[in-house]
Design a protein around this motif. Structure first.
Motif, PDB file in Angstrom:
ATOM      1  N   VAL A 547     -13.010  11.586   4.704  1.00  9.19           N
ATOM      2  CA  VAL A 547     -14.386  11.260   5.078  1.00  9.19           C
ATOM      3  C   VAL A 547     -15.220  10.937   3.831  1.00  9.19           C
ATOM      4  N   MET A 548     -14.989  11.664   2.746  1.00 11.89           N
ATOM      5  CA  MET A 548     -15.707  11.394   1.496  1.00 11.89           C
ATOM      6  C   MET A 548     -15.528   9.939   1.070  1.00 11.89           C
ATOM      7  N   LEU A 549     -14.286   9.448   1.099  1.00 10.67           N
ATOM      8  CA  LEU A 549     -14.023   8.084   0.664  1.00 10.67           C
ATOM      9  C   LEU A 549     -14.574   7.066   1.663  1.00 10.67           C
ATOM     10  N   MET A 550     -14.478   7.385   2.947  1.00 10.66           N
ATOM     11  CA  MET A 550     -15.024   6.475   3.957  1.00 10.66           C
ATOM     12  C   MET A 550     -16.547   6.375   3.834  1.00 10.66           C
ATOM     13  N   ALA A 551     -17.181   7.476   3.447  1.00 12.27           N
ATOM     14  CA  ALA A 551     -18.643   7.503   3.313  1.00 12.27           C
ATOM     15  C   ALA A 551     -19.115   6.962   1.968  1.00 12.27           C
ATOM     16  N   GLY A 552     -18.171   6.669   1.056  1.00 16.35           N
ATOM     17  CA  GLY A 552     -18.550   6.159  -0.257  1.00 16.35           C
ATOM     18  C   GLY A 552     -19.188   7.215  -1.135  1.00 16.35           C
ATOM     19  N   ARG A 553     -18.826   8.477  -0.939  1.00 18.11           N
ATOM     20  CA  ARG A 553     -19.385   9.567  -1.741  1.00 18.11           C
ATOM     21  C   ARG A 553     -18.400   9.948  -2.842  1.00 18.11           C
ATOM     22  N   ASN A 554     -18.902  10.683  -3.834  1.00 17.73           N
ATOM     23  CA  ASN A 554     -18.063  11.084  -4.965  1.00 17.73           C
ATOM     24  C   ASN A 554     -17.654  12.543  -4.922  1.00 17.73           C
ATOM     25  N   SER A 555     -18.157  13.297  -3.945  1.00 15.28           N
ATOM     26  CA  SER A 555     -17.848  14.727  -3.866  1.00 15.28           C
ATOM     27  C   SER A 555     -17.594  15.118  -2.418  1.00 15.28           C
ATOM     28  N   ILE A 556     -16.563  15.946  -2.206  1.00 15.15           N
ATOM     29  CA  ILE A 556     -16.305  16.418  -0.837  1.00 15.15           C
ATOM     30  C   ILE A 556     -17.419  17.347  -0.361  1.00 15.15           C
ATOM     31  N   ARG A 557     -18.201  17.891  -1.304  1.00 21.51           N
ATOM     32  CA  ARG A 557     -19.307  18.753  -0.874  1.00 21.51           C
ATOM     33  C   ARG A 557     -20.350  17.982  -0.058  1.00 21.51           C
ATOM     34  N   ASP A 558     -20.365  16.659  -0.208  1.00 19.32           N
ATOM     35  CA  ASP A 558     -21.323  15.842   0.533  1.00 19.32           C
ATOM     36  C   ASP A 558     -20.903  15.599   1.978  1.00 19.32           C
ATOM     37  N   VAL A 559     -19.681  15.991   2.333  1.00 19.08           N
ATOM     38  CA  VAL A 559     -19.229  15.769   3.711  1.00 19.08           C
ATOM     39  C   VAL A 559     -18.806  17.074   4.389  1.00 19.08           C
ATOM     40  N   ILE A 560     -19.109  18.204   3.743  1.00 23.79           N
ATOM     41  CA  ILE A 560     -18.849  19.534   4.312  1.00 23.79           C
ATOM     42  C   ILE A 560     -20.202  20.184   4.559  1.00 23.79           C
ATOM     43  N   ALA A 561     -20.389  20.739   5.752  1.00 25.89           N
ATOM     44  CA  ALA A 561     -21.716  21.260   6.099  1.00 25.89           C
ATOM     45  C   ALA A 561     -22.166  22.352   5.132  1.00 25.89           C
ATOM     46  N   PHE A 562     -21.329  23.351   4.921  1.00 26.25           N
ATOM     47  CA  PHE A 562     -21.713  24.490   4.078  1.00 26.25           C
ATOM     48  C   PHE A 562     -20.604  24.768   3.056  1.00 26.25           C
ATOM     49  N   PRO A 563     -20.555  23.965   1.984  1.00 21.34           N
ATOM     50  CA  PRO A 563     -19.472  24.110   1.006  1.00 21.34           C
ATOM     51  C   PRO A 563     -19.718  25.246   0.021  1.00 21.34           C
ATOM     52  N   LYS A 564     -18.665  25.596  -0.685  1.00 19.15           N
ATOM     53  CA  LYS A 564     -18.751  26.534  -1.802  1.00 19.15           C
ATOM     54  C   LYS A 564     -18.934  25.738  -3.103  1.00 19.15           C
ATOM     55  N   VAL A 565     -19.348  26.438  -4.161  1.00 17.94           N
ATOM     56  CA  VAL A 565     -19.462  25.807  -5.467  1.00 17.94           C
ATOM     57  C   VAL A 565     -18.189  26.070  -6.268  1.00 17.94           C
TER      58      VAL A 565
END
Length: 595
Positions: A547-565
């Motif tokens: 989903v990250m690549l499909m959305a053109g984002r650079n971080s998986i945190r941008d496609v996970i509702a509540f990610p960890k750091v």
């Protein structure tokens, strides 16, 4: 659209309204995105997950309602009843889907007030990530974040539909299971009713999905949470989601074909991108030789070229010694970069490769008659000519060399070609280049543990023609394993599995397991193999990465509702946290932080 709220029932989502709704009385609900008071008119842009609609409060029409609207602030939650009207031509906003219309308010309910939020609710906010994650519920209001998670929803739905249509059955596997340490560390869960014993959270459903093949379900899939207590890395999550599947009576090509069909469909239906299938199939050895990595980005060139035979006897000892010591000398041709990069920028590339183990980088800027380089003085004219001919060099090209052990050469040049492409702006995140990497080594040798370890996992089948090498030269054995790579990122992988108890036992023995260890850890699988096991194989996609690549984002945190750091903690909830002493007593656990 549901039960009434304070006597009102929502009739439309904000961005569902069109010019076809002009003249209708509608009820919309959402957040105040912006409010502008122009004296006799107040314009409120109302936002929900579909988008925004402009609401107008006119003092000359209803002064009491206007006075109430004067109290609206950003992020107030509102319910508005009004009539949909066309905007005047000069007020049309072509950038908005609802830009031709607005709502003339007749009724207003303030459902909830709000303090000024600590982050801006706007597209592509530049607020630092720590603040975004601390107030994640506000960050998730931003339209781009909502689009990301709605895309994730669509991908998951398409996956379920596609695999259902191809005969797969979705079956849930356990979240509390047995620890079988081989690879990443397990997350352990203490058992209250079995003091001193622990469940493990699954790193993958691998063994269970194989057992489902033994059970005769033929085709299984699941969208499943997995857990790995891995070392810290910027874009890695301790919990992640897989689209997991397994198939019986298949070979490698069967698995690749069904999954290419899924990728083609999900890209078309979710983001309207047409992909050509079949994707390129590239053996692991070729990927390493050409790109220096088993996750090659094929959106651009700059492929590795082996020059070892041309320089093994040259006067440049860095090169000749590398070859004599069993390593290699390889190079990439950064076309045209000799004219684009300054000496300072070339030196910076030399520092860049040092982070991947290289001692430095040699280089030549190719000229018409003379070449700029600190190393050409060590070579004869014929040697230089031979090198440049093999590199297909032309005036203006920059040739970058690494000489070292093969693993250092591959890693350094593999990363360098991507770094140069990044500097040149060649990494277009709207271009999607897929390939399958196949025929991985079955085993690697771990120098620290002094034993063989599985390249993928211990249940991967060797290629039929290599089985005999298990007894004579295990490191030459190729696996029936495959990874799918998109733009230099692995988004999934799998293999044909071992389905023979005898071969599985041999594999465990090669990995250094005693017979007792193998049965203690994996006895339930070996026992199952006694009772008729079909040939089977499968794979798993990383949903987050896909989903990250499909959305053109650079971080998986941008496609996970509540990610960890990065340190596996949650900035919003402050997890992990201490627990009450009573809870530890019940679990028969004592915490010792002194050692």
């Amino acid at each position: 659209m549901g039960e009434s709220i304070y006597g009102l029932k929502r009739t439309h989502m904000c961005a569902e309204l069109t010019v076809n709704d002009v003249g209708k009385t509608v009820t919309v609900m959402g957040w105040c995105h912006k409010s502008r008071n122009l004296g006799g008119l107040i314009f409120v842009t109302l936002r929900d997950r579909t988008g925004i609609i402009q609401v107008v409060f006119d003092n000359t029409v209803n002064s009491e309602l206007f006075a109430k609207a004067e109290g609206i602030r950003g992020e107030y939650v509102l319910a508005v009843v009004g009539e949909v009207v066309k905007r005047s031509p000069e007020a049309i906003n072509p950038k908005l889907p609802t830009g031709e219309i607005e709502i003339i308010a007749k009724e207003l309910r303030i459902l909830s007030t709000a303090e000024s939020p600590p982050i801006y609710i706007e597209e592509d906010s530049d607020v630092n990530e720590a603040t975004r994650l601390k107030y994640r519920y506000l960050d998730l209001r931003r339209p781009d974040m909502q689009r990301n998670l709605m895309l994730r929803h669509r991908v998951a739905k398409i996956a379920r539909d596609y695999f259902d249509e191809h005969g797969f059955i979705e079956i849930e596997t356990p979240m509390l299971t047995k620890s079988t340490p081989e690879g990443a560390r397990d997350y352990l869960v203490p058992s209250r009713v079995h003091p001193g014993k622990f469940f493990a959270l699954p790193q993958s459903p691998q063994l269970f999905k194989q057992l489902l093949m033994v059970a005769g379900f033929d085709r299984y899939m699941q969208i499943v949470k997995c857990f790995r207590d891995e070392d810290l890395r910027a874009d890695r999550q301790p919990e992640f989601t897989q689209i997991d599947l397994e198939m019986s009576f298949v070979n490698v090509e069967d698995v690749l074909t069904i999954n290419e069909g899924f990728i083609k469909r999900v890209f078309k239906e979710a983001i309207n991108v047409d992909l050509e299938i079949p994707f390129i199939r590239m053996p692991y050895k070729e990927a390493m030789e050409r790109f220096g990595t088993d996750k090659p980005d094929i959106r651009f060139g700059f492929e590795l070229v082996n020059l070892s035979d041309l320089v093994e006897n040259c006067g440049f000892k860095v090169f000749s010694d590398a070859v004599k010591n069993g390593g290699s000398v390889r190079a990439i041709n950064a076309k045209g970069c000799g004219n684009k990069f300054s000496r300072k920028e070339i030196d910076a590339l030399g520092e860049f490769v040092k982070t991947y183990g290289a001692k430095g980088m040699a280089w030549i800027v190719v000229g018409e008659n003379e070449h700029k380089s600190p190393i050409t003085k060590f070579f004869t004219e014929d040697e230089i000519k031979a090198v440049l001919t093999r590199m297909r060099a032309e005036p203006g090209d920059l040739i970058c060399f690494i000489a070292d052990k093969n693993e250092v050469v591959f890693d350094s040049l593999g990363q360098l070609r991507v770094e140069i492409a990044r500097k040149l702006g060649l990494l277009d995140n709207k271009e999607f280049k897929f390939l399958w990497v196949t025929e991985f080594p079955l085993l690697e040798y771990d120098e620290e543990e002094k034993r063989y370890v599985a390249k993928h996992h211990p249940f991967t089948s060797p290629m039929d023609e290599d089985v005999e090498l298990l007894d004579t030269d295990p490191l030459k054995v190729r696996a029936k394993a495959y990874d799918i790579v998109l733009n230099g990122t692995e988004i999934g992988g799998g293999s044909i599995r071992i389905h023979s108890q005898e071969l599985q036992s041999k594999m465990f023995k090669l990995l250094g397991f005693s017979e007792k260890d193998a049965w203690d850890r994996f006895g339930f699988l070996l026992e199952a193999f006694k009772y008729g096991t079909p040939p089977h194989g499968g794979m798993a996609f990383g949903l987050d990465r896909l989903v990250m690549l499909m959305a053109g984002r650079n971080s998986i945190r941008d496609v996970i509702a509540f990610p960890k750091v990065q340190n596996s903690s949650c900035l919003m909830t402050n997890a992990p946290d201490e627990v009450e002493p009573k809870q530890l007593e019940e679990l028969k656990i004592r915490v010792d932080l002194q050692n």
